[in-house]
Structures are given as structure tokens and as C-alpha cells.
Design a protein around this motif. Structure first.
Motif, PDB file in Angstrom:
ATOM      1  N   UNK A  45      -6.423  -2.017   6.597  1.00 21.82           N
ATOM      2  CA  UNK A  45      -5.988  -0.710   7.100  1.00 21.82           C
ATOM      3  C   UNK A  45      -6.983   0.405   6.786  1.00 21.82           C
ATOM      4  N   UNK A  46      -7.038   1.388   7.687  1.00 22.54           N
ATOM      5  CA  UNK A  46      -7.793   2.609   7.403  1.00 22.54           C
ATOM      6  C   UNK A  46      -6.794   3.581   6.760  1.00 22.54           C
ATOM      7  N   UNK A  47      -7.137   4.146   5.624  1.00 25.18           N
ATOM      8  CA  UNK A  47      -6.143   5.000   4.934  1.00 25.18           C
ATOM      9  C   UNK A  47      -6.121   6.421   5.507  1.00 25.18           C
ATOM     10  N   UNK A  48      -5.777   6.491   6.787  1.00 21.79           N
ATOM     11  CA  UNK A  48      -5.751   7.791   7.458  1.00 21.79           C
ATOM     12  C   UNK A  48      -4.320   8.305   7.577  1.00 21.79           C
ATOM     13  N   UNK A  49      -3.377   7.551   7.025  1.00 19.91           N
ATOM     14  CA  UNK A  49      -1.970   7.945   7.081  1.00 19.91           C
ATOM     15  C   UNK A  49      -1.144   6.797   6.553  1.00 19.91           C
TER      16      UNK A  49
END
Ligand code: GLU
Length: 302
Positions: free
Chosen positions: A12-16
Motif C-alpha cells: 500500500x501507498x500510505x496516502x490515506x
């Protein structure tokens, strides 16, 4: 170290926070790994520091734990892997495969043909920066000659792309010094020994670029399975930008059951009343990847 035959990951990209769309990817990659007696690793894709939302990595990991998904080994953070990305660039540079480009977006858009992912880079800086561009900040692009790539995705079928004419020489390091997703994902999937990649179909057209880089860097190509996306009523992919609601940690079971249904499985209604351990036992015993439908759809929210 002896590698297991199957090693997969959730990246996951930790953008939210985790939402139902990312839960679908987590659950499918987890079940594919576990039902192949494989390992399932977590990699936090925080290479683009400008998009990271504070505390979001911790929340994603906490959500996975609350949903009963246990990962193998240490979590890898791309923000700590810069030296490896730089080493890969040095390797490509040694072989004359990358070059600086100082074109602005506007200049590219004005000169380019449009394709699946926007303008195809027209190759303006390929043979050296012209003197009027020399002082500008520059990206690093990879040359995409001889780049006809074909692979068979386990769900989406055959994909055939000429990276040179459909994408063009693509960026590996941005002008602000940030390494791009395409470079980081290839370096890390190889370094971590990934054998199987399960992720959203929005990345299907990125895969030929990644296979191309794997070939240039002498890495193995893993197997790919690209999942349908969860979309909202407007047909947009659930994401932070489309204001997807975070998963509700107080009631994991209804969301896990809805996720399995989205993935074409037939979970029993009673699973919602049970406990997480029984849910995962049922899910592993009954998982059939062949049942996953191809098309992007709504999820029937529990
Ligand atoms: N970090 C990407 C995302 O959150 C996934 C990348 C991948 O699985 O290759 O969409």
C-alpha cells in the motif's frame, strides 16, 4: 536463504487509510499466498514523500491486524531504500540506458502523441540536453528501444505492449530527486524475491514497463494477477481522492465477507456471526482464484 515457491505481497501507498478497495487487494493477495503455502509480505510504498499522509502507515498496519491478516517478516519501507534505487540507476547508467531530460510538462504535451497513459514522451532529450535546457532541473528517463513486451496475466489474459510507442521513455527519477514508483517497485519486488504479484487492474498497463526494467536490470519476472477495482456510484476507483470511507475496525467480519463476495467467492452468511479465525479458515479452505470476475464493480457495502 531458501525461498518459498510462492512469495507475494501487499504494497500500500500510505496516502490515506485502508478502504474497501485496498482491502480487496489485501485479501486476494493474502489468500493467494496462503493457499499456495506461500509467504505474504508487506511493503509500505512511501517513496513519494510528497503524498505520504502522517500516521497512515501505522493505521494501515493496525487495520490489517484487526482484520486478522498476519504478514511474514519485517515490514519494508521504501523511504529507507533510496540507496538501492540509486544503485539500480547507476547500473542502468553504466550501460547507457538512462539520460537527463529537462522538458517541462507543457513542452512534452505540445510535441507528443497521446496514448493510454497520456502523452508519449517524444524523445527530445534522448540525444543530450540542448544548451538552452542545460541549467534546468532534470528528470532521469530510461530509453525504451526494442521494448515489445508480452505477458499473460492470470486473470486479465494476454497483454502486449510496445513501451516505446505506447508510453515512451519513462521517468525513473523526478526533477525533485524522488525515485518513481516504476523504478522502486521493480527494484523491491526483485530484492524481496517476489514470485507473484496480485494488485489492482489500474496497474495492468504499468506492468510492461516493469517487465522491461526487470529485463534491463537482469531480474526475474514474477507472475501477475490484476484484480478488478471497487468503484463508487460515479464509476470512479475508490481512493483517497474520491473520498473513500476508511474500513470500520469495529466490525471486520461483514466487510471481509463483502470483500470475498466482490472477489466472486460464496461465503456463507453465518460467517458474519462467527469469529475472525473461523472466517479465515473458511476463506482458505474455499478460495478459488478462478472465480474472480474481471470487471470493475461496486461492492455491496455491509
Ligand atoms: N502502492 C501501490 C498502490 O497502493 C501498489 C503498487 C503495486 O502493488 O505494485 O496502489
Amino acid at each position: 536463504m531458501q525461498l518459498s515457491v510462492y512469495r507475494g505481497r501487499f504494497a500500500p501507498s500510505p496516502t490515506g487509510p485502508l478502504h474497501l478497495g485496498s482491502l480487496v487487494t489485501a485479501v486476494a493477495s493474502y489468500l493467494e499466498a496462503r493457499t499456495h503455502n506461500g509467504e505474504w509480505l508487506i511493503r509500505i510504498e512511501d517513496v513519494d514523500s510528497t503524498r505520504v499522509m502522517p500516521d497512515s502507515s501505522r493505521k494501515i498496519l493496525h487495520a490489517l491486524e484487526s482484520f486478522g491478516m498476519n504478514w511474514d517478516g519485517e515490514v519494508v519501507y521504501q523511504s529507507q531504500r533510496h540507496a538501492s534505487y540509486q544503485a539500480a540507476l547507476a547500473e542502468l547508467n553504466k550501460n547507457g540506458l538512462i539520460y537527463p531530460c529537462a522538458c517541462s510538462r507543457r513542452e512534452i504535451a505540445d510535441a507528443a502523441v497521446m496514448s493510454i497513459e497520456g502523452p508519449v514522451y517524444p524523445g527530445r532529450c534522448r540525444n543530450g540536453l540542448s544548451s538552452n535546457l542545460a541549467g534546468r532541473p532534470h528528470t532521469l528517463r530510461v530509453k525504451t528501444e526494442c521494448s515489445q513486451i508480452e505477458f499473460v496475466d492470470h486473470l486479465q489474459g494476454k497483454v502486449d505492449q510496445c513501451v516505446e510507442s505506447e508510453i515512451g521513455d519513462f521517468v525513473l527519477r523526478r526533477a525533485d530527486g524522488i525515485y518513481t514508483y516504476q523504478l522502486a517497485v521493480v527494484v523491491d519486488d526483485a530484492w524481496q524475491g517476489m514470485t507473484h504479484i496480485v494488485r489492482g487492474v489500474d496497474l495492468l498497463h504499468s506492468t510492461p514497463r516493469q517487465i522491461y526494467l526487470q529485463k534491463l536490470l537482469g531480474y526475474k519476472t514474477p507472475a501477475y494477477l490484476h484484480l478488478p477495482l471497487v468503484v463508487n456510484k460515479q464509476g470512479e476507483k475508490l481512493s483517497k481522492q474520491t473520498l473513500a470511507a476508511p474500513v470500520d475496525l469495529t466490525r471486520p467480519l461483514p466487510q471481509l465477507v463483502a470483500t470475498l463476495r466482490f472477489l466472486g467467492q460464496n461465503p456463507l452468511d453465518e460467517l458474519v456471526e462467527g469469529d475472525i479465525t473461523s472466517f479465515w479458515q473458511w476463506a482458505q479452505a474455499n478460495w478459488q482464484a478462478e472465480r474472480i470476475p474481471k470487471g470493475n464493480r461496486f461492492i455491496n457495502e455491509p
